[in-house]
Design a protein around this motif. Structure first.
Motif, PDB file in Angstrom:
ATOM      1  N   ASN A  61      -6.303   3.426  -1.481  1.00  0.00           N
ATOM      2  CA  ASN A  61      -5.089   2.768  -1.964  1.00  0.00           C
ATOM      3  C   ASN A  61      -4.805   1.484  -1.196  1.00  0.00           C
ATOM      4  O   ASN A  61      -4.401   0.466  -1.778  1.00  0.00           O
ATOM      5  CB  ASN A  61      -3.900   3.720  -1.843  1.00  0.00           C
ATOM      6  CG  ASN A  61      -3.967   4.864  -2.833  1.00  0.00           C
ATOM      7  OD1 ASN A  61      -4.533   4.719  -3.920  1.00  0.00           O
ATOM      8  ND2 ASN A  61      -3.398   6.003  -2.477  1.00  0.00           N
ATOM      9  N   ASP A  62      -5.004   1.527   0.122  1.00  0.00           N
ATOM     10  CA  ASP A  62      -4.762   0.339   0.942  1.00  0.00           C
ATOM     11  C   ASP A  62      -5.726  -0.782   0.570  1.00  0.00           C
ATOM     12  O   ASP A  62      -5.338  -1.954   0.488  1.00  0.00           O
ATOM     13  CB  ASP A  62      -4.916   0.676   2.427  1.00  0.00           C
ATOM     14  CG  ASP A  62      -3.805   1.582   2.942  1.00  0.00           C
ATOM     15  OD1 ASP A  62      -2.788   1.728   2.240  1.00  0.00           O
ATOM     16  OD2 ASP A  62      -3.961   2.148   4.037  1.00  0.00           O
ATOM     17  N   THR A  95      -8.004   8.909   0.659  1.00  0.00           N
ATOM     18  CA  THR A  95      -7.221   8.362  -0.445  1.00  0.00           C
ATOM     19  C   THR A  95      -6.345   7.205   0.024  1.00  0.00           C
ATOM     20  O   THR A  95      -6.188   6.207  -0.685  1.00  0.00           O
ATOM     21  CB  THR A  95      -6.336   9.461  -1.071  1.00  0.00           C
ATOM     22  OG1 THR A  95      -7.168  10.519  -1.539  1.00  0.00           O
ATOM     23  CG2 THR A  95      -5.525   8.906  -2.229  1.00  0.00           C
ATOM     24  N   GLU A  96      -5.795   7.332   1.219  1.00  0.00           N
ATOM     25  CA  GLU A  96      -4.963   6.260   1.749  1.00  0.00           C
ATOM     26  C   GLU A  96      -5.765   4.978   1.940  1.00  0.00           C
ATOM     27  O   GLU A  96      -5.294   3.882   1.624  1.00  0.00           O
ATOM     28  CB  GLU A  96      -4.323   6.679   3.073  1.00  0.00           C
ATOM     29  CG  GLU A  96      -3.367   5.634   3.635  1.00  0.00           C
ATOM     30  CD  GLU A  96      -2.695   6.078   4.921  1.00  0.00           C
ATOM     31  OE1 GLU A  96      -1.961   5.271   5.507  1.00  0.00           O
ATOM     32  OE2 GLU A  96      -2.911   7.236   5.331  1.00  0.00           O
ATOM     33  N   PRO A 125       0.211   4.509  -4.706  1.00  0.00           N
ATOM     34  CA  PRO A 125      -1.164   4.457  -5.206  1.00  0.00           C
ATOM     35  C   PRO A 125      -1.318   3.446  -6.333  1.00  0.00           C
ATOM     36  O   PRO A 125      -0.430   3.299  -7.182  1.00  0.00           O
ATOM     37  CB  PRO A 125      -1.412   5.887  -5.705  1.00  0.00           C
ATOM     38  CG  PRO A 125      -0.426   6.731  -4.981  1.00  0.00           C
ATOM     39  CD  PRO A 125       0.779   5.869  -4.772  1.00  0.00           C
ATOM     40  N   PHE A 126      -2.439   2.759  -6.355  1.00  0.00           N
ATOM     41  CA  PHE A 126      -2.676   1.749  -7.392  1.00  0.00           C
ATOM     42  C   PHE A 126      -2.732   2.370  -8.782  1.00  0.00           C
ATOM     43  O   PHE A 126      -2.490   1.695  -9.781  1.00  0.00           O
ATOM     44  CB  PHE A 126      -3.964   0.976  -7.099  1.00  0.00           C
ATOM     45  CG  PHE A 126      -5.227   1.774  -7.262  1.00  0.00           C
ATOM     46  CD1 PHE A 126      -5.941   1.742  -8.455  1.00  0.00           C
ATOM     47  CD2 PHE A 126      -5.712   2.562  -6.222  1.00  0.00           C
ATOM     48  CE1 PHE A 126      -7.100   2.483  -8.610  1.00  0.00           C
ATOM     49  CE2 PHE A 126      -6.879   3.306  -6.375  1.00  0.00           C
ATOM     50  CZ  PHE A 126      -7.569   3.267  -7.564  1.00  0.00           C
ATOM     51  N   THR A 127      -3.017   3.678  -8.849  1.00  0.00           N
ATOM     52  CA  THR A 127      -3.052   4.358 -10.143  1.00  0.00           C
ATOM     53  C   THR A 127      -1.669   4.474 -10.773  1.00  0.00           C
ATOM     54  O   THR A 127      -1.550   4.765 -11.967  1.00  0.00           O
ATOM     55  CB  THR A 127      -3.651   5.770  -9.988  1.00  0.00           C
ATOM     56  OG1 THR A 127      -2.959   6.463  -8.937  1.00  0.00           O
ATOM     57  CG2 THR A 127      -5.134   5.689  -9.637  1.00  0.00           C
ATOM     58  N   GLY A 175       0.775  -1.233   0.000  1.00  0.00           N
ATOM     59  CA  GLY A 175       0.000   0.000   0.000  1.00  0.00           C
ATOM     60  C   GLY A 175       0.801   1.275   0.000  1.00  0.00           C
ATOM     61  O   GLY A 175       0.236   2.360   0.202  1.00  0.00           O
ATOM     62  N   PRO A 228       2.188   5.193   3.849  1.00  0.00           N
ATOM     63  CA  PRO A 228       2.539   5.312   2.434  1.00  0.00           C
ATOM     64  C   PRO A 228       3.798   6.155   2.267  1.00  0.00           C
ATOM     65  O   PRO A 228       4.222   6.850   3.196  1.00  0.00           O
ATOM     66  CB  PRO A 228       1.320   5.996   1.833  1.00  0.00           C
ATOM     67  CG  PRO A 228       0.784   6.834   2.952  1.00  0.00           C
ATOM     68  CD  PRO A 228       1.013   6.010   4.197  1.00  0.00           C
TER      69      PRO A 228
END
Length: 321
Positions: free
Chosen positions: A294-295, A290-291, A30-32, A27, A281
């Motif tokens: 992403n997690d 947002t965290e 970011p997955f993006t 995590g 992160p």
């Protein structure tokens, strides 16, 4: 054609999974940014995993060789490539403590953390997953030309990573000559042991149920460094020693199969379902919402990867060879 396509599919799987497990499964990113991570770090992490696997399979060796070469990669990556092991000012992190060793100027805690992380996440899990998707798990996947290509790509990617980290996160740091020599000496020693490791005789002892190995892999990888302090180093030594002793003894059994190896690695991979919610992160300025997103994406990614690998493995077992 089908055989060639299968091999290159396995190669691509390693190149994608290795950087994802190493940098995104917890995590921190970011997955993006996954595409950028795979493009930039895939040749380095994935290249190392492929080279380690190819050397092992071509020489007819087994997992002790993979693990030792993975440890050599871990020392090379942290000590020579990004030099985070020696850098006293690496981005916002203090990697010199706890358990600082004067002279060589390293933290024994982070030495264990970095190397173990690379052994498990960067190398072993990607290899196990890619092989679980392949009918040719015990065969080399690269031709000699392909092996040279991956080797050159890995070196170029490592040089690019070294320069990029030095400029962006390393504050211009350059390890001292004695630090570089020490790291290279450890790498050479680990490689020598890996390539001269002799197979141990098979025993008649019973192998444990695979369910136990899932639990062992998960708990060992999750709890081997419970906190960032000196006491955790003792815990890590005990956990790693116990895991190596248990699995090393069990894997010599005639009843040990690839299913045991697979589920042990999947147990470790499932740590990615928990760790994203525990680790900070890279970007500490990210919003709480947002965290969490992403997690959660990282956790779901781990679940999906394990689930698909288990499904694919079961399907292969039902199909004729």
């Amino acid at each position: 054609m089908s055989r060639t396509r299968t091999r290159w599919g396995s190669v691509l799987a390693v190149v994608v999974i290795a950087p994802w497990m190493a940098e995104m499964s917890w995590g921190g990113i970011p997955f993006t940014d996954m595409v950028l991570v795979v493009l930039f770090l895939g040749p380095m992490y994935g290249g190392a995993a492929l080279l380690i696997r190819e050397v092992t399979r071509r020489t007819g060796r087994g997992w002790p060789t993979i693990l030792l070469l993975a440890a050599a990669f871990g020392v090379l990556q942290a000590g020579i490539v990004d030099q985070s092991l020696f850098n006293p000012d690496y981005a916002r992190y203090d990697f010199q403590h706890p358990v600082h060793v004067d002279g060589i100027d390293i933290s024994l805690y982070h030495l264990v953390s970095f190397v173990t992380g690379h052994v498990v996440a960067s190398i072993s899990i990607p290899i196990v997953i890619a092989e679980s998707w392949s009918r040719r798990a015990a065969e080399p996947w690269l031709s000699r030309r392909g092996l040279w290509f991956v080797g050159v790509l890995y070196v170029l990617a490592s040089v690019l990573n070294h320069v990029g980290v030095k400029d962006e996160d390393g504050d211009g740091f350059q390890a001292a000559p004695h630090q570089v020599v020490t790291a290279m000496g450890v790498v050479a020693l680990l490689v020598a042991i890996a390539l001269t490791w002799r197979r141990r005789p098979v025993t008649a002892r019973a192998a444990p149920p695979v369910r136990l190995l899932v639990v062992l892999g998960f708990l060992a990888h999750l709890l081997y460094l419970p906190a960032e302090n000196a006491a955790s180093l003792a815990v890590a030594a005990a956990v790693i020693t116990a895991a190596v002793a248990l699995v090393g003894g069990w894997s010599r059994s005639s009843a040990w199969t690839s299913a045991h190896t697979f589920w042990l690695a999947m147990g470790a991979a499932l740590v990615g379902v928990v760790v994203p919610y525990l680790a900070e992160p890279y970007d500490v300025g990210v919003s709480a919402r947002t965290e969490v997103v992403n997690d959660t994406a990282a956790a779901l990614g781990c679940l999906l990867l394990v689930g698909l690998s288990a499904y694919r493995r079961s399907r292969l077992a039902l199909q004729p060879a």
